[in-house]
Enzyme design. Structure first.
Site, PDB file in Angstrom:
ATOM      1  N   ASP A 141      70.895  38.714 -22.584  1.00 35.98           N
ATOM      2  CA  ASP A 141      71.539  39.348 -23.535  1.00 35.98           C
ATOM      3  C   ASP A 141      73.020  38.849 -22.647  1.00 35.98           C
ATOM      4  O   ASP A 141      73.032  39.668 -21.025  1.00 35.98           O
ATOM      5  CB  ASP A 141      71.200  39.744 -24.432  1.00 35.98           C
ATOM      6  CG  ASP A 141      70.676  41.724 -23.776  1.00 35.98           C
ATOM      7  OD1 ASP A 141      69.600  41.103 -23.726  1.00 35.98           O
ATOM      8  OD2 ASP A 141      71.660  42.342 -23.335  1.00 35.98           O
ATOM      9  N   ASP A 191      69.581  46.881 -33.190  1.00 33.82           N
ATOM     10  CA  ASP A 191      69.638  47.716 -32.105  1.00 33.82           C
ATOM     11  C   ASP A 191      69.865  49.538 -32.679  1.00 33.82           C
ATOM     12  O   ASP A 191      70.455  49.961 -33.130  1.00 33.82           O
ATOM     13  CB  ASP A 191      70.838  47.264 -31.188  1.00 33.82           C
ATOM     14  CG  ASP A 191      70.720  47.948 -30.263  1.00 33.82           C
ATOM     15  OD1 ASP A 191      70.188  48.934 -29.809  1.00 33.82           O
ATOM     16  OD2 ASP A 191      71.443  47.247 -29.168  1.00 33.82           O
ATOM     17  N   GLU A 195      69.347  53.034 -30.775  1.00 39.37           N
ATOM     18  CA  GLU A 195      69.016  53.840 -29.879  1.00 39.37           C
ATOM     19  C   GLU A 195      69.886  54.484 -29.910  1.00 39.37           C
ATOM     20  O   GLU A 195      71.036  54.687 -30.827  1.00 39.37           O
ATOM     21  CB  GLU A 195      69.494  52.645 -28.486  1.00 39.37           C
ATOM     22  CG  GLU A 195      70.973  52.032 -28.666  1.00 39.37           C
ATOM     23  CD  GLU A 195      71.094  51.184 -27.178  1.00 39.37           C
ATOM     24  OE1 GLU A 195      70.881  51.671 -25.674  1.00 39.37           O
ATOM     25  OE2 GLU A 195      70.872  50.230 -27.949  1.00 39.37           O
TER      26      GLU A 195
END
Ligand SMILES: *[C@@H]1O[C@H](CO)[C@@H](O)[C@H](O)[C@H]1NC(C)=O
Ligand SMILES: *[C@@H]1O[C@H](CO)[C@@H](O)[C@H](O)[C@H]1NC(C)=O
Ligand SMILES: *[C@@H]1O[C@H](CO)[C@@H](O)[C@H](O)[C@H]1NC(C)=O
Length: 226
Positions: A24, A122, A124
């Site tokens: 990625d 995502d 986080e």
């Protein structure tokens, strides 16, 4: 020569029982870069399609990553079949609700003709989430529901520290979704995975961050799946 090279790589993979390595990256990429990276043995690609670190995001609130969208098209044009996107929600107070964020992103992909396999959420700790786990759980729920309502396949990108802090380590409402697991130990396996969030195993391991690039791409994160 090229055929021989491919044959050797192919036999090498079989011999080692090795699975699939991809990467990625958020760098702008050309069709040629994808062709070159394919020859170096990479076979799947994941890019940011939305995120707070998109340079226009803090300034204008426009967080769709058009570099990512162009990259998806470049990867497809280069013949890559395994191309995904990741979505980094904006949980700042000044951002629109997350359902609108997701809707805008899926519409932008569709309008551009950029096709992804899975949309990875995502999860986080950047930016800060609420200290109320229930508020954060609802954010995740809203994102999953909005994406699925638009027929997008959803997965979760997180590790135990982020998941534990944001929604609670044992919150398992989405354990049926695939888990993409970041842990930078430079190992192409799941051996050090400790179950959390109802997941017994990830489907994919991001095993090295900010790796040295090649083919004109400076910065790759490396990923593996069996
Ligand atoms: C939104 O809030 C974040 C975090 O406080 C800030 O960094 C950003 O500049 C703000 N963006 C706008 C468009 O006001
Ligand atoms: C999602 O797929 C279903 C079943 O194929 C279809 O009826 C529906 O219109 C699709 N929704 C969107 C937003 O594409
Ligand atoms: C988080 O997972 C890593 C890797 O599986 C492990 O080493 C670590 O002990 C875990 N931390 C907690 C708090 O469970």
């Amino acid at each position: 020569m090229r055929l021989l090279w491919f044959s050797l790589v192919f036999l090498g993979c079989i011999a080692r029982g090795e699975a699939v390595v991809g990467f990625d990256s958020i760098e702008p990429m050309t069709v040629h870069a994808f062709q070159c990276l394919a020859q170096r043995g990479y076979s799947f690609y994941i890019t940011r399609v939305y995120g707070i670190h998109v340079h226009t995001c803090p300034i204008t609130g426009q967080c769709v990553d058009y570099n990512g969208i162009n990259n998806i098209k470049a990867g497809r044009a280069a013949g890559w079949r395994d191309v995904d996107g990741y979505f980094w929600p904006c949980t700042w107070a000044n951002c629109t609700d997350v359902k609108t964020q997701m809707k805008t992103t899926v519409e932008a992909l569709s309008k551009a003709g950029a096709v992804i396999g899975t949309m990875w959420l995502d999860i986080e700790m950047d930016p800060e989430w609420s200290s109320d786990l229930n508020v954060n759980r609802q954010v995740v729920r809203d994102l999953v529901q909005q994406a699925q309502a638009m027929n997008v396949t959803v997965g979760i990108y997180t590790n135990n520290n982020s998941w534990g802090t944001i929604v609670g380590i044992d919150w398992a409402e989405f354990s049926s979704l695939p888990l993409w697991w970041p842990r930078y130990n430079d190992e192409q396996n799941f051996d050090t995975f400790i179950p959390f969030g109802g997941w017994t195993l990830p489907v994919m391991h991001q095993y090295l961050g900010d790796a040295r690039g090649s083919c004109g791409v400076d910065d790759l994160d490396l990923d593996w799946y069996p």
